[in-house]
Design an enzyme around this catalytic site. Structure first.
Site, PDB file in Angstrom:
ATOM      1  CD  GLU A  52       4.432  10.255  -0.658  1.00  0.00           C
ATOM      2  OE1 GLU A  52       3.312  10.060  -0.182  1.00  0.00           O
ATOM      3  OE2 GLU A  52       4.974  11.376  -0.704  1.00  0.00           O
ATOM      4  CG  ASP A  82       0.091  10.109   1.513  1.00  0.00           C
ATOM      5  OD1 ASP A  82       1.099  10.123   2.247  1.00  0.00           O
ATOM      6  OD2 ASP A  82       0.037  10.719   0.429  1.00  0.00           O
ATOM      7  CG  HIS A 110       4.387  19.480  -0.839  1.00  0.00           C
ATOM      8  ND1 HIS A 110       3.694  19.133  -1.973  1.00  0.00           N
ATOM      9  CD2 HIS A 110       4.104  18.534   0.065  1.00  0.00           C
ATOM     10  CE1 HIS A 110       3.025  18.010  -1.738  1.00  0.00           C
ATOM     11  NE2 HIS A 110       3.247  17.632  -0.502  1.00  0.00           N
ATOM     12  CG  ASP A 159       4.904  12.065   2.285  1.00  0.00           C
ATOM     13  OD1 ASP A 159       3.958  11.284   2.424  1.00  0.00           O
ATOM     14  OD2 ASP A 159       4.862  13.092   1.555  1.00  0.00           O
ATOM     15  CG  HIS A 215       6.600  16.511  -1.884  1.00  0.00           C
ATOM     16  ND1 HIS A 215       6.980  16.417  -0.578  1.00  0.00           N
ATOM     17  CD2 HIS A 215       5.675  15.535  -2.072  1.00  0.00           C
ATOM     18  CE1 HIS A 215       6.305  15.443   0.009  1.00  0.00           C
ATOM     19  NE2 HIS A 215       5.508  14.868  -0.882  1.00  0.00           N
ATOM     20  CD  GLU A 249       3.121  12.373  -3.163  1.00  0.00           C
ATOM     21  OE1 GLU A 249       2.035  11.854  -2.853  1.00  0.00           O
ATOM     22  OE2 GLU A 249       3.607  13.328  -2.535  1.00  0.00           O
TER      23      GLU A 249
HETATM   24 MN    MN Z   1       2.328  11.316   1.150  1.00  0.00          MN
HETATM   25 MN    MN Z   2       4.141  13.316  -0.397  1.00  0.00          MN
END
Ligand code: MN
Ligand code: MN
Length: 298
Positions: A284, A87, A166, A98, A158, A191
């Protein structure tokens, strides 16, 4: 104050850095690779390409669902058959991209990996202005259930805002009663996580990732100094103990961090585990809602 256009180009540039880093890093997810070398490659490459890590690179393996990153001296290596969730976050002036992928080390993609990927794809397919967040959750849950796995309900997508990873907006990985409508210009990360068991989490005692919360009176001079460094360097974004280890090995970092948690100066992201030891995959992407759909920018 930056204009929306400046912001959008920062988001897109952060995303294109991640596209390269994602591609390059996948070649390193092989048996025998030291996890520390993988995360250091990823974070250094982000910087070389003109961004900054938006959070420490997470490498969560098998039943570790999220929030693991190694310390500098961690000897842990990847083994054949491990489900490795990588991630990665990059930001430019706080504008965050992200993204995450899962690889089964030295083996082909299997249903567990495909389940979270398909869930993400199906979610993105229905996103447009006016779509409700709980409908997206329904699509994710149904897709993962179709593969006979369960989504992890305690983890969610998010909203993204400059220097905020977030926002209050959450995109659930299951159907919930409450949802609200997304609108053009919203920026978010979706995600899905798929688990071979029930998909519930338990919190480990272990913690390697933190974020700054607020100033508080501190007595210990080392903790005071560390809190200043954290606030200056990482603002409100998550950071790793490892990042501090590089510059402050004489400061008893571990002790100071625990002090700062107790004083409510920093927030600890404890490692999250699948509660029954289920294996977990994650996919994600980050996206911008457009007038008639979305633009995936990672
Ligand atoms: Mn992430
Ligand atoms: Mn994330």
């Amino acid at each position: 104050m930056k204009s929306d256009e400046d912001h959008l180009s920062n988001y897109r540039n952060a995303g294109s850095i991640l596209k390269s880093v994602k591609k390059e890093s996948k070649e390193l997810v092989i048996s025998g690779k030291k996890i520390i070398d993988l995360v250091e490659f990823i974070e250094n490459r982000i910087i070389e390409l003109g961004g900054l890590p938006a959070f420490p690179c997470n490498v969560s393996i098998n039943s570790v669902a999220a929030h693991y990153t190694p310390n500098l001296n961690t000897e842990l290596i990847l083994n054949k058959g491990d489900y490795v969730k990588v991630d990665i976050g990059c930001h430019i002036d706080g504008c965050i991209a992200d993204t995450a992928y899962t690889i089964k080390v030295d083996e082909d993609e299997d249903d567990l990996i495909i389940a979270s990927k398909e869930a993400l794809k199906n979610a993105i397919d229905v996103i447009e202005p006016g779509v409700k967040t709980n409908y997206i959750g329904k699509i994710i849950e149904e897709t993962i259930n179709d593969f006979n796995f369960n989504p992890i309900k305690e983890l969610c997508g998010h909203g993204l805002r400059p220097y905020v990873l977030h926002t209050g907006t959450t995109i659930p990985n299951y159907y919930s009663n409450i949802g609200f409508k997304l609108k053009e210009g919203d920026i978010l990360a979706i995600e899905p996580f798929a688990s071979t068991k029930a998909g519930r989490l338990k919190t480990s005692e272990e913690v390697y990732i933190f974020k700054y919360l607020q100033d508080r009176p501190l007595r210990d001079p080392n903790s005071k100094k560390l809190s200043k460094v954290i606030k200056q360097n990482y603002k409100t974004l998550p950071f790793a103990e490892r990042w501090l280890e590089k510059n402050f090995n004489n400061l008893k970092i571990n002790f100071s961090l625990r002090n700062l948690i107790k004083a409510n100066v920093i927030y600890p992201y404890n490692v999250l585990l699948e509660s029954e030891g289920g294996l977990v995959s994650q996919a994600e992407e980050s996206l911008i809602i457009t007038s008639n759909g979305s633009e995936v920018y990672t």
